[in-house]
Design a protein around this motif. Structure first.
Motif, PDB file in Angstrom:
ATOM      1  N   GLY A 130      -3.839  -1.456 -44.658  1.00 42.93           N
ATOM      2  CA  GLY A 130      -2.708  -0.725 -45.194  1.00 42.93           C
ATOM      3  C   GLY A 130      -1.742  -0.194 -44.160  1.00 42.93           C
ATOM      4  N   ARG A 131      -2.059  -0.260 -42.861  1.00 37.80           N
ATOM      5  CA  ARG A 131      -1.182   0.368 -41.877  1.00 37.80           C
ATOM      6  C   ARG A 131      -0.214  -0.644 -41.300  1.00 37.80           C
ATOM      7  N   MET A 132       0.985  -0.153 -40.971  1.00 31.16           N
ATOM      8  CA  MET A 132       2.003  -1.003 -40.349  1.00 31.16           C
ATOM      9  C   MET A 132       2.039  -0.731 -38.851  1.00 31.16           C
ATOM     10  N   ALA A 133       2.100  -1.799 -38.043  1.00 32.47           N
ATOM     11  CA  ALA A 133       2.196  -1.618 -36.595  1.00 32.47           C
ATOM     12  C   ALA A 133       3.654  -1.477 -36.201  1.00 32.47           C
ATOM     13  N   GLU A 134       3.909  -0.605 -35.223  1.00 33.97           N
ATOM     14  CA  GLU A 134       5.259  -0.509 -34.679  1.00 33.97           C
ATOM     15  C   GLU A 134       5.501  -1.689 -33.753  1.00 33.97           C
ATOM     16  N   THR A 135       6.748  -1.871 -33.365  1.00 33.29           N
ATOM     17  CA  THR A 135       7.065  -2.959 -32.443  1.00 33.29           C
ATOM     18  C   THR A 135       6.193  -2.862 -31.211  1.00 33.29           C
ATOM     19  N   ALA A 136       5.564  -3.995 -30.843  1.00 33.20           N
ATOM     20  CA  ALA A 136       4.589  -3.989 -29.764  1.00 33.20           C
ATOM     21  C   ALA A 136       5.234  -3.647 -28.438  1.00 33.20           C
ATOM     22  N   THR A 137       4.610  -2.762 -27.698  1.00 27.07           N
ATOM     23  CA  THR A 137       5.059  -2.431 -26.350  1.00 27.07           C
ATOM     24  C   THR A 137       3.876  -2.488 -25.418  1.00 27.07           C
ATOM     25  N   ILE A 138       4.152  -2.610 -24.147  1.00 31.30           N
ATOM     26  CA  ILE A 138       3.105  -2.648 -23.143  1.00 31.30           C
ATOM     27  C   ILE A 138       2.809  -1.238 -22.670  1.00 31.30           C
ATOM     28  N   GLU A 139       1.556  -0.842 -22.786  1.00 28.61           N
ATOM     29  CA  GLU A 139       1.178   0.489 -22.339  1.00 28.61           C
ATOM     30  C   GLU A 139       1.114   0.528 -20.818  1.00 28.61           C
ATOM     31  N   PRO A 140       1.489   1.642 -20.192  1.00 26.84           N
ATOM     32  CA  PRO A 140       1.381   1.742 -18.734  1.00 26.84           C
ATOM     33  C   PRO A 140      -0.065   1.588 -18.303  1.00 26.84           C
ATOM     34  N   SER A 141      -0.279   0.906 -17.201  1.00 27.20           N
ATOM     35  CA  SER A 141      -1.632   0.749 -16.694  1.00 27.20           C
ATOM     36  C   SER A 141      -1.854   1.678 -15.505  1.00 27.20           C
ATOM     37  N   VAL A 142      -3.119   1.908 -15.206  1.00 29.29           N
ATOM     38  CA  VAL A 142      -3.468   2.709 -14.037  1.00 29.29           C
ATOM     39  C   VAL A 142      -3.499   1.779 -12.833  1.00 29.29           C
ATOM     40  N   ASN A 143      -2.724   2.067 -11.832  1.00 23.06           N
ATOM     41  CA  ASN A 143      -2.634   1.216 -10.657  1.00 23.06           C
ATOM     42  C   ASN A 143      -3.299   1.883  -9.469  1.00 23.06           C
ATOM     43  N   GLU A 144      -4.108   1.089  -8.773  1.00 19.75           N
ATOM     44  CA  GLU A 144      -4.783   1.600  -7.596  1.00 19.75           C
ATOM     45  C   GLU A 144      -4.375   0.771  -6.382  1.00 19.75           C
ATOM     46  N   GLY A 145      -4.284   1.439  -5.217  1.00 23.41           N
ATOM     47  CA  GLY A 145      -4.050   0.737  -3.965  1.00 23.41           C
ATOM     48  C   GLY A 145      -2.780  -0.082  -3.993  1.00 23.41           C
ATOM     49  N   ARG A 146      -2.934  -1.364  -3.635  1.00 18.57           N
ATOM     50  CA  ARG A 146      -1.756  -2.212  -3.542  1.00 18.57           C
ATOM     51  C   ARG A 146      -1.105  -2.424  -4.899  1.00 18.57           C
ATOM     52  N   ARG A 147      -1.880  -2.287  -6.005  1.00 22.91           N
ATOM     53  CA  ARG A 147      -1.288  -2.424  -7.332  1.00 22.91           C
ATOM     54  C   ARG A 147      -0.278  -1.313  -7.575  1.00 22.91           C
ATOM     55  N   ARG A 148      -0.577  -0.085  -7.094  1.00 22.10           N
ATOM     56  CA  ARG A 148       0.365   1.022  -7.252  1.00 22.10           C
ATOM     57  C   ARG A 148       1.637   0.732  -6.454  1.00 22.10           C
ATOM     58  N   PHE A 149       1.442   0.171  -5.249  1.00 21.37           N
ATOM     59  CA  PHE A 149       2.597  -0.172  -4.429  1.00 21.37           C
ATOM     60  C   PHE A 149       3.469  -1.221  -5.118  1.00 21.37           C
ATOM     61  N   ASN A 205       2.077 -27.385 -26.257  1.00 18.53           N
ATOM     62  CA  ASN A 205       2.972 -26.226 -26.229  1.00 18.53           C
ATOM     63  C   ASN A 205       2.281 -25.018 -26.858  1.00 18.53           C
ATOM     64  N   ASP A 206       1.927 -24.045 -26.027  1.00 21.36           N
ATOM     65  CA  ASP A 206       1.409 -22.773 -26.522  1.00 21.36           C
ATOM     66  C   ASP A 206       2.595 -21.853 -26.791  1.00 21.36           C
ATOM     67  N   GLN A 207       2.703 -21.347 -28.000  1.00 19.62           N
ATOM     68  CA  GLN A 207       3.823 -20.484 -28.352  1.00 19.62           C
ATOM     69  C   GLN A 207       3.317 -19.101 -28.748  1.00 19.62           C
ATOM     70  N   LEU A 208       4.054 -18.079 -28.317  1.00 20.12           N
ATOM     71  CA  LEU A 208       3.714 -16.692 -28.618  1.00 20.12           C
ATOM     72  C   LEU A 208       4.695 -16.158 -29.649  1.00 20.12           C
ATOM     73  N   VAL A 209       4.158 -15.527 -30.695  1.00 17.57           N
ATOM     74  CA  VAL A 209       4.967 -15.012 -31.787  1.00 17.57           C
ATOM     75  C   VAL A 209       4.676 -13.521 -31.953  1.00 17.57           C
ATOM     76  N   ASP A 210       5.731 -12.726 -32.032  1.00 20.40           N
ATOM     77  CA  ASP A 210       5.613 -11.292 -32.302  1.00 20.40           C
ATOM     78  C   ASP A 210       5.469 -11.112 -33.809  1.00 20.40           C
ATOM     79  N   ILE A 211       4.333 -10.559 -34.259  1.00 18.16           N
ATOM     80  CA  ILE A 211       4.119 -10.333 -35.691  1.00 18.16           C
ATOM     81  C   ILE A 211       3.982  -8.844 -35.998  1.00 18.16           C
ATOM     82  N   SER A 212       4.471  -7.996 -35.085  1.00 19.69           N
ATOM     83  CA  SER A 212       4.293  -6.555 -35.275  1.00 19.69           C
ATOM     84  C   SER A 212       5.216  -5.982 -36.341  1.00 19.69           C
ATOM     85  N   GLY A 213       6.297  -6.683 -36.635  1.00 17.28           N
ATOM     86  CA  GLY A 213       7.231  -6.202 -37.654  1.00 17.28           C
ATOM     87  C   GLY A 213       7.113  -6.984 -38.942  1.00 17.28           C
ATOM     88  N   ASP A 214       8.114  -6.855 -39.787  1.00 17.15           N
ATOM     89  CA  ASP A 214       8.095  -7.553 -41.073  1.00 17.15           C
ATOM     90  C   ASP A 214       8.311  -9.051 -40.913  1.00 17.15           C
TER      91      ASP A 214
END
Length: 641
Positions: A8-27, A473-482
Motif C-alpha cells: 500500500g505504500r508509495m515510494a518517493e523518487t529514488a535518490t542516492i543516500e550519502p555513504s560513509v567514506n573512510e580514508g581515500r574514499r573521503r578524499f 542490452n541491460d536497461q535500467l528503469v526508474d519505477i519509483s513513481g507512477d
C-alpha cells in the motif's frame, strides 16, 4: 502416464543516500564535488562510470535529477548479481550506476584469478573440472523468513547439468555438484522460508532413465526430473520423476511448495511434436510429501546413482499437481506478499495468476486443478517473466512486442471475476526483445519498487557496431513513481540471463581473508606434513619427484628470489600473502608455464604443474601492488633431467 487436459505504500523518487567514506574514499568524495561543476556542461560526461547513457538518462542528468547519479567516491544503493550466460561466471554490479564491480568465476576458466587451475578451485570443481565451459542461467540468494540473508548465491549450468554455490563473504565459489538423471539444469530457485534449506533445480531435457544407451530410439521412455539439493551441504537429497520438460521454477513463501512451469506435454523430440496440444502445465511439488516418501523408502533409483527418485508422473500421486495453463509457459514468479504465483505465457498473450493460498486444498483434493487460477490477464505478445514493486503492481516482459507492461494484480483478478476494470497501467518500449527482468528486492518480502532492470536479448542500433556478434542490452528503469522511466542502456557480453538486486546491508563481504578460512585446507595439510608454518616459512620440500615450494609475499617481494627443481618434477607452489592492507592483492605467474593465480591479502593459494622443460623461468607478481611491482619477481631454475 495419465493425460492432463485441460502494497500500500508509495515510494518517493529514488535518490542516492550519502555513504560513509573512510580514508581515500573521503578524499575522493570531497574532490568529486569540485569536479562535478566542471563536467556539468560536457555532453555525455556524467561521472557515473556507466558504459552508455540513454538520451532520457542524459536529459535527467542535465535537468538536475540526481536519482541515477552516483558520484566518484560514493557508493551504490544496491548490489546487482548478474548471471552471464555462456561465459559461466557471476557478474557483480552497483545499481543504479550500473558499474561493474567484479566477476566471480564459476563454470569457466579464469586466467586472472587462476580459477580452474589452482588446487583450491580444483578441490571445489572436483569431477566437474573436466568441463571448461558453462551456461550460467539463473542466480538466487539464500533466504531467512522470505528476506535475503547474504550468506550464499546459488546458480545453475544448463550446458553441463550442474549447480554451484558462491560464498558471499569472499565472493568465491565453494561448492559444486553435478546432477545425475537430469539433463540440462535450467530453472533454479531456493527455499524462501523459514530459511533456505533446499535449492530446487529443473532438469529441462527429457532423456531415458538411466541415460546409459538404452531406449535411444524410444522417446516414450524419455523423462525429466526435479531435484532437491541441501543448500548447506550441497548434497542431492531426492528427485521427482515428472512428465514434460521442466522450464523455470519458484517457491512459495510458506516453505511447503515448489512450482515449475512445464512445456512439451506431448513429450515430443522435434518441434512439430512439441506443439500438438493447446495447453501445458504448471507443476506444483509438495515438499513434505516427497520427504515422507523418501524417509519411508517409497522411491526408486536409476543406474549407478543412489539418489532417491519418487514418481510424480500423472494425476494420481501425492507429490505433484499439474495445473493446465496456456501453451509453453516460461517464467514463474512469486508476489512479495506471498499470495500469488504468476506463470508467463510465452506463446499466449496472457499470464496465469495462481492463488498460492489454495495450493493446500489442491493437494487435499478439495478443489479442481483450475480452481487455483485467480486471473489470466491479457498483456501482449510473448510474456516471459514478471517482477513486482511491492505496491500491488506487476511488470512483465513482452519478448515479441519489445516492451515491459506494468499491470495491477488485484484489478486483473477483479477483471477475471467479471468486473469492468482496466488493469494495465503502462507499456514501455525496451530495446529489444526482453527476457528476464527484476526489480529491487522484488523476489523477497521487502520489494521496494525503486529500480527495474530489463535484460534485453538484442541491441541492434543502440551501440557502436562491434561485428556480427552484437552485445546484449541491460536497461535500467526508474519505477519509483507512477510511470516507468528508462534511464540507462548498458551493453554486455554473451547473454546475461537473469539478475537479482539486494541492499548493501544484506551482504557483508570480507575486506581481507581470515587466516583460518577453510578455503586452503589442503595447503594447511601439506604444511603440517612438511613441518611448515605457512605464515613464516619459506622452503623447498622434496618427496621423490614431487616438490612443494612454500613462499610468502609482502609487497614488493616474495620470500625467495629463486627456487630449484628438476625437469620432470611435479611442482606445487604454495604462496601466502602476508599483507594486511585491503586491496593489496598479489599474483603468482610463471612465464611460459601457463601459470597465474590471485593471492589476496591474508590468502593462501597453490598451484600444481609439471616442470617439463629445463631452463630459467621467471615468476612474477601479476597484480599491480607497489611502486616496485615490476621488480617483484624471482627465478624457477629447472635442472635438465
Amino acid at each position: 502416464m495419465s493425460e492432463h487436459k485441460d502494497d500500500g505504500r508509495m515510494a518517493e523518487t529514488a535518490t542516492i543516500e550519502p555513504s560513509v567514506n573512510e580514508g581515500r574514499r573521503r578524499f575522493l568524495a570531497g574532490s568529486a564535488a569540485l569536479g562535478a561543476a566542471g563536467m556539468a556542461g560536457v555532453a555525455g560526461v556524467t561521472g557515473t562510470g556507466t558504459l552508455v547513457r540513454s538520451q532520457s538518462a542524459q536529459a535527467a542528468s542535465e535537468s538536475g535529477d540526481a536519482s541515477i547519479h552516483v558520484a566518484p567516491g560514493q557508493l551504490d544503493s544496491y548490489y546487482g548479481f548478474w548471471s552471464s550466460g555462456q561465459t559461466g561466471e557471476v557478474r557483480v554490479f552497483g545499481v543504479p550506476s550500473m558499474r561493474e564491480l567484479t566477476r566471480i568465476p564459476v563454470f569457466n576458466r579464469c586466467s586472472a584469478t587462476g580459477w580452474g587451475q589452482t588446487n583450491e578451485s580444483l578441490a571445489v570443481l572436483g569431477e566437474n573440472a573436466k568441463w571448461q565451459n558453462g551456461d550460467l542461467h539463473h542466480i538466487h540468494m539464500s533466504y531467512t523468513d522470505g528476506k535475503y540473508d547474504g550468506r550464499y548465491l546459488y546458480m545453475n549450468d544448463k550446458a553441463n547439468t550442474r549447480v554451484a554455490r558462491v560464498r558471499l563473504d569472499i565472493m568465491r565459489c565453494d561448492k559444486m555438484v553435478h546432477i545425475p538423471n537430469a539433463h540440462g539444469i535450467h530453472g533454479l530457485r531456493v527455499q524462501k522460508a523459514p530459511k533456505t534449506g533446499y535449492v530446487f533445480a529443473n532438469g529441462e531435457m527429457i532423456v531415458p532413465l538411466p541415460n546409459d544407451g538404452r531406449d535411444l530410439d524410444d522417446p516414450s521412455q524419455y523423462w525429466s526430473v526435479f531435484t532437491g539439493i541441501d543448500g548447506e551441504s550441497m548434497e542431492i537429497k531426492w528427485q521427482v520423476w515428472v512428465d514434460g520438460n521442466l522450464d523455470n521454477t519458484n517457491c512459495d513463501y510458506s516453505g511447503r511448495f515448489a512450482i515449475s512451469t512445464c512445456y512439451n506435454a506431448e513429450r515430443g523430440v522435434v518441434l512439430a511434436e512439441k506443439m500438438r496440444l493447446e495447453r501445458d502445465w504448471v507443476v506444483v511439488f509438495d515438499i513434505p510429501a516427497i520427504e515422507r516418501a523418501v524417509e519411508n523408502g517409497d522411491y526408486v533409483t536409476f543406474g549407478d546413482s543412489d539418489i532417491p527418485v519418487v514418481d510424480g508422473r500423472g494425476e494420481d500421486n501425492p507429490f505433484t499437481r499439474y495445473i493446465p495453463v496456456p501453451k509453453n509457459p516460461h517464467g514463474i514468479n512469486a508476489s512479495p506478499d506471498g499470495n500469488y504465483l504468476i506463470a508467463n505465457g510465452k506463446l499466449s498473450p496472457t499470464c496465469t495468476v495462481i492463488d498460492a493460498r489454495k495450493l493446500p486444498d489442491l493437494f487435499d483434493d478439495k478443489i479442481e486443478l483450475r480452481d487455483v487460477v485467480a486471473a489470466e490477464p491479457e498483456l501482449g505478445l510473448g510474456p516471459l517473466h514478471t517482477t513486482f514493486d511491492g505496491r500491488g503492481n506487476a511488470y512483465t516482459t513482452l519478448f515479441i512486442d519489445s516492451q515491459v507492461v506494468k499491470w495491477n494484480v488485484a484489478e486483473a483478478i477483479r477483471h477475471y471475476a467479471g468486473d469492468d476494470v482496466s488493469y494495465i497501467r503502462q507499456k514501455l518500449d525496451v530495446h529489444y526483445q526482453p527476457g528476464h527482468l527484476n526489480a529491487s528486492l522484488a523476489e523477497t518480502a521487502e520489494a521496494d519498487g525503486r529500480w527495474l532492470v530489463v535484460l534485453s536479448k538484442f541491441s541492434k542500433d543502440r551501440f557502436l557496431p562491434s561485428g556480427p556478434l552484437h552485445p546484449e542490452n541491460d536497461q535500467l528503469v526508474d519505477i519509483s513513481g507512477d510511470e516507468m522511466k528508462l534511464v540507462h542502456d548498458g551493453p554486455t557480453f554473451a547473454e546475461p540471463h537473469d539478475c537479482i538486486l539486494c541492499r548493501p546491508d544484506q551482504v557483508s563481504p570480507a575486506k581481507i581473508y581470515d587466516r583460518d578460512d577453510p578455503y586452503w585446507s589442503q595447503a594447511r595439510q601439506w604444511a603440517e606434513e612438511d613441518d611448515i608454518t605457512l605464515e613464516t616459512d619459506s622452503k623447498v620440500v622434496r618427496h621423490g619427484n614431487r616438490v612443494r615450494v612454500y613462499l610468502t609475499a609482502v609487497a614488493p617481494q616474495y620470500s625467495m628470489s629463486e627456487f630449484r627443481v628438476r625437469q620432470g618434477d611435479e611442482v606445487t607452489v604454495i604462496v601466502t600473502n602476508l599483507d594486511k592492507i585491503e586491496d593489496l592483492s598479489h599474483g603468482f605467474s610463471i612465464i611460459n608455464y601457463g601459470i597465474n593465480m590471485e593471492v589476496n591479502p591474508q590468502q593462501t593459494s597453490s598451484v600444481t604443474f609439471t616442470a617439463d622443460r629445463a631452463g630459467v623461468y621467471w615468476y612474477y607478481c601479476s597484480w599491480f601492488c607497489h611502486a616496485l611491482h615490476m621488480e617483484m619477481a624471482g627465478r624457477m631454475l629447472v635442472d635438465p633431467a
